[in-house]
Design an enzyme around this catalytic site. Structure first.
Site, PDB file in Angstrom:
ATOM      1  N   LYS A  67     -57.789  18.573 -53.402  1.00  0.00           N
ATOM      2  CA  LYS A  67     -58.744  17.795 -52.683  1.00  0.00           C
ATOM      3  C   LYS A  67     -59.721  18.753 -51.712  1.00  0.00           C
ATOM      4  O   LYS A  67     -59.406  19.602 -51.581  1.00  0.00           O
ATOM      5  CB  LYS A  67     -57.708  16.822 -51.646  1.00  0.00           C
ATOM      6  CG  LYS A  67     -57.346  15.688 -52.457  1.00  0.00           C
ATOM      7  CD  LYS A  67     -56.456  14.821 -51.489  1.00  0.00           C
ATOM      8  CE  LYS A  67     -55.886  13.607 -52.229  1.00  0.00           C
ATOM      9  NZ  LYS A  67     -56.970  12.755 -52.773  1.00  0.00           N
ATOM     10  N   ARG A 106     -50.166   7.340 -59.945  1.00  0.00           N
ATOM     11  CA  ARG A 106     -49.680   6.520 -61.107  1.00  0.00           C
ATOM     12  C   ARG A 106     -48.795   7.303 -61.904  1.00  0.00           C
ATOM     13  O   ARG A 106     -47.945   6.743 -62.783  1.00  0.00           O
ATOM     14  CB  ARG A 106     -51.009   6.179 -61.933  1.00  0.00           C
ATOM     15  CG  ARG A 106     -51.678   7.245 -62.527  1.00  0.00           C
ATOM     16  CD  ARG A 106     -53.401   6.930 -62.610  1.00  0.00           C
ATOM     17  NE  ARG A 106     -54.114   6.755 -61.125  1.00  0.00           N
ATOM     18  CZ  ARG A 106     -55.333   6.680 -61.502  1.00  0.00           C
ATOM     19  NH1 ARG A 106     -56.097   6.404 -62.532  1.00  0.00           N
ATOM     20  NH2 ARG A 106     -55.937   6.318 -60.238  1.00  0.00           N
TER      21      ARG A 106
HETATM   22  N1  BES Z   1     -53.561   9.513 -52.663  1.00  0.00           N
HETATM   23  C1  BES Z   1     -54.620   9.253 -53.301  1.00  0.00           C
HETATM   24  C2  BES Z   1     -55.524   7.966 -52.966  1.00  0.00           C
HETATM   25  C3  BES Z   1     -55.829   7.778 -51.378  1.00  0.00           C
HETATM   26  C4  BES Z   1     -57.204   8.058 -51.200  1.00  0.00           C
HETATM   27  C5  BES Z   1     -55.057   7.310 -50.550  1.00  0.00           C
HETATM   28  C6  BES Z   1     -57.610   7.851 -49.780  1.00  0.00           C
HETATM   29  C7  BES Z   1     -55.591   6.917 -49.240  1.00  0.00           C
HETATM   30  C8  BES Z   1     -56.840   7.249 -48.778  1.00  0.00           C
HETATM   31  C9  BES Z   1     -54.511   9.270 -54.948  1.00  0.00           C
HETATM   32  O1  BES Z   1     -53.516  10.201 -55.064  1.00  0.00           O
HETATM   33  C10 BES Z   1     -56.021   9.910 -55.385  1.00  0.00           C
HETATM   34  O2  BES Z   1     -56.158  10.897 -55.052  1.00  0.00           O
HETATM   35  N2  BES Z   1     -56.594   9.113 -56.185  1.00  0.00           N
HETATM   36  C11 BES Z   1     -57.720   9.451 -56.775  1.00  0.00           C
HETATM   37  C12 BES Z   1     -57.857   9.063 -58.100  1.00  0.00           C
HETATM   38  C13 BES Z   1     -58.865   9.907 -58.854  1.00  0.00           C
HETATM   39  C14 BES Z   1     -58.752  11.243 -59.109  1.00  0.00           C
HETATM   40  C15 BES Z   1     -59.111   9.138 -60.062  1.00  0.00           C
HETATM   41  C16 BES Z   1     -58.928   9.213 -55.882  1.00  0.00           C
HETATM   42  O3  BES Z   1     -58.936   7.942 -55.342  1.00  0.00           O
HETATM   43  O4  BES Z   1     -60.016   9.756 -55.799  1.00  0.00           O
HETATM   44 ZN    ZN Z   2     -53.788  12.151 -55.353  1.00  0.00          ZN
END
Ligand code: BES
Ligand code: ZN
Ligand code: ZN
Length: 500
Positions: free
Chosen positions: A280, A354
């Site tokens: 990230k 997931r």
């Molecule tokens: N933990 C994050 C989702 C999230 C984002 C929670 C902002 C709270 C605030 C999750 O694991 C994630 O990173 N999801 C990705 C999925 C994508 C790579 C398909 C996302 O939402 O960007």
């Molecule tokens: Zn994530």
């Protein structure tokens, strides 16, 4: 803080501060009049100060406008709540929380509440108490010394004035509100803990401690056991971390069962989400300490369910690990096999929630749960779609969904259903495995649920995405940080199933 229901009148009750909510209709600004008996009494008691503030347009009934009249015998706090017809359950919780925060700020510790509006809702005092407990919360586990400019005030007693004929019946609501409020506070503390103080091991210890000696049985599976159970999807996320993963199983099997149904609650327990090799960006990454909010909610909920002695079997399942990049971490393109035998192509290691839920959902199916609810901070797309205000909801059984939405509305928590049409399954097709773990940018929340659907078999299932609602970066009626959203809805939903 102790709560007490009383049928004392507003004139006779003794306390440092009396708190009343009021509505726009109670004030006639044009005529400079107060149209309510209780407000008029308090106006007399304050030698006309309330009316004077009406004249100065300070007391208008606008939602959130507070008038505090400090006096020698007892102070008066009036909280504006907008138009009576627009007043909602959520506003009622907010009013309660606001009142507590303001009272503490001014060091009043012996309070009386005279709540108005929504008297026809049976559970109204449960919601009021929950709101007060939320307002009383602050996160100071890691403050080594007290802040002199903001000394800590402990509230002593809160009297709630109600009608005599309701005293008996509302005692149960007092208990319910206190139990749920206690769970919400626990959940918020867990979410607010930084990741070094909330590792999978600490999370398991916290769950044991909160459940205490009560009727809940807890088993925590270690990495070896997780391997033996063939949870290859969950393990693929844990591969990069040095902190060992855990799989927490909490069982509540009441002796006084009112139904043969068994409910599984599944919570995402990523104690820190760096994104893994699909790293990230740095901005606000610290907020990913809250990526175990779903886990905290299911632990808080099952403990509340047991404390309220709800006669229905519940199992809470929490897969928990960090998501870290390292030499041993899963790489984009890797293929893994989940507990139910399905193969997954991991195209993005940041879509890890997931992956850990997949095995926990398969475990719930193996446990023969009749209904499954999972809750997770799963997608940024849900924050874009619904913001911090509304929880995203998807599922495979419309009756179950409608029932849950009704209960959430009555609990003052907003949820909104997104569609899970078959067509979305095309987005998570993989050329080399059974499914891929991402479905591209469009409809990100929906494709994450389409992925999860592969692991629930035919069991009626609901997925709650709390990426937006689980954590707030603004200080509103919740103080900043973890909110505990959906604890109330889940506990009340289970209660409703047990009462049918
Ligand atoms: N933990 C994050 C989702 C999230 C984002 C929670 C902002 C709270 C605030 C999750 O694991 C994630 O990173 N999801 C990705 C999925 C994508 C790579 C398909 C996302 O939402 O960007
Ligand atoms: Zn994530
Ligand atoms: Zn995550």
């Amino acid at each position: 803080m102790r709560f007490q229901l009383t049928d004392d009148t507003i004139d006779s009750i003794k306390s440092d501060l009396v708190i009343v909510n009021y509505f726009k209709e109670d004030i006639n600004i044009k005529e400079q009049q107060i149209n309510d008996e209780v407000l008029n009494k308090l106006n007399e008691e304050s030698q006309g100060l309330i009316l004077q503030s009406v004249q100065r347009k300070e007391t208008t009934g606008e939602s959130g406008k507070i008038l505090l009249i400090p006096k020698k015998e007892r102070a008066i706090m009036l909280i504006g709540c907008g138009k009576r017809e627009e007043y909602s359950i959520e506003d009622h919780k907010m009013f309660a929380a606001q009142a507590i925060r303001k009272a503490k700020k001014h060091a009043y510790t012996n309070l009386s509440f005279y709540p108005r509006g929504l008297e026809d809702i049976d559970t109204i005092h449960s919601l009021l108490i929950e709101g007060m407990m939320v307002g009383d919360y602050s996160f100071d586990l890691f403050k080594s010394k007290e802040d002199d400019s903001n000394p800590k005030i402990e509230l002593d007693i809160v009297n709630i004035i109600i009608k005599s004929d309701q005293l008996q019946q509302q005692q149960d609501m007092l208990k319910e509100g206190s139990v749920i409020g206690e769970s919400v506070k626990f959940v918020r503390d867990l979410i607010n803990r930084p990741a070094n103080e909330c590792t999978p091991t600490i999370l398991s210890e916290q769950a044991k401690e909160f459940a205490g000696e009560g009727p809940i049985k807890i088993t925590v599976f270690d990495k070896n056991k997780i391997k033996k159970m063939k949870m290859g999807s969950f393990l693929s996320v844990a591969r990069g971390a040095i902190e060992p993963p855990k799989f927490i199983v909490m069982r509540y099997e009441p002796a006084n069962k009112k139904t043969d149904e068994k409910i599984a609650l599944v919570g995402k327990g990523i104690t820190f989400d760096t994104g893994g090799i699909s790293l990230k960006p740095a901005l606000n990454m610290h907020e990913m300490k809250a990526d175990m909010s779903g886990a905290a909610v299911v632990i808080g909920a099952i403990v509340a369910i047991a404390r309220l002695n709800l006669g229905i079997e519940v199992i809470a399942l929490v897969p928990t690990t960090e998501n870290m990049p390292s030499g041993t971490a899963t790489k984009p393109g890797d293929i893994v096999t989940a507990m139910n035998g399905k193969t997954i192509e991991i195209l993005n290691t940041d879509a890890e929630g997931r992956l850990i839920l997949a095995d926990a959902l398969a475990y719930a199916v193996q446990e023969k749960a009749d209904k499954i609810i999972d809750i997770a901070t799963l997608t940024g797309a849900c924050v874009i779609a619904l913001g911090e205000i509304t929880t995203g909801l998807l599922g495979n059984n419309q009756d179950f969904i409608d029932h849950f939405i009704k209960i959430s509305n009555d609990a003052g928590e907003k949820v909104w259903q997104l569609p899970l049409f078959k067509k979305y399954r095309e987005q998570i097709k993989s050329e080399v495995a059974d499914i891929a773990n991402i479905g591209g940018k469009p409809a990100g929340t929906i494709t994450s649920a389409a992925f999860l659907e592969n692991f629930v078999d035919k069991t009626p299932w609901i997925h709650l995405d709390i990426a937006g609602t689980g954590y707030t970066s603004k200080d509103a009626y919740y103080s900043k940080g973890g909110t505990g959203a959906m604890v109330t809805s889940i506990v009340r939903f289970v209660k409703d199933l047990a009462s049918k």
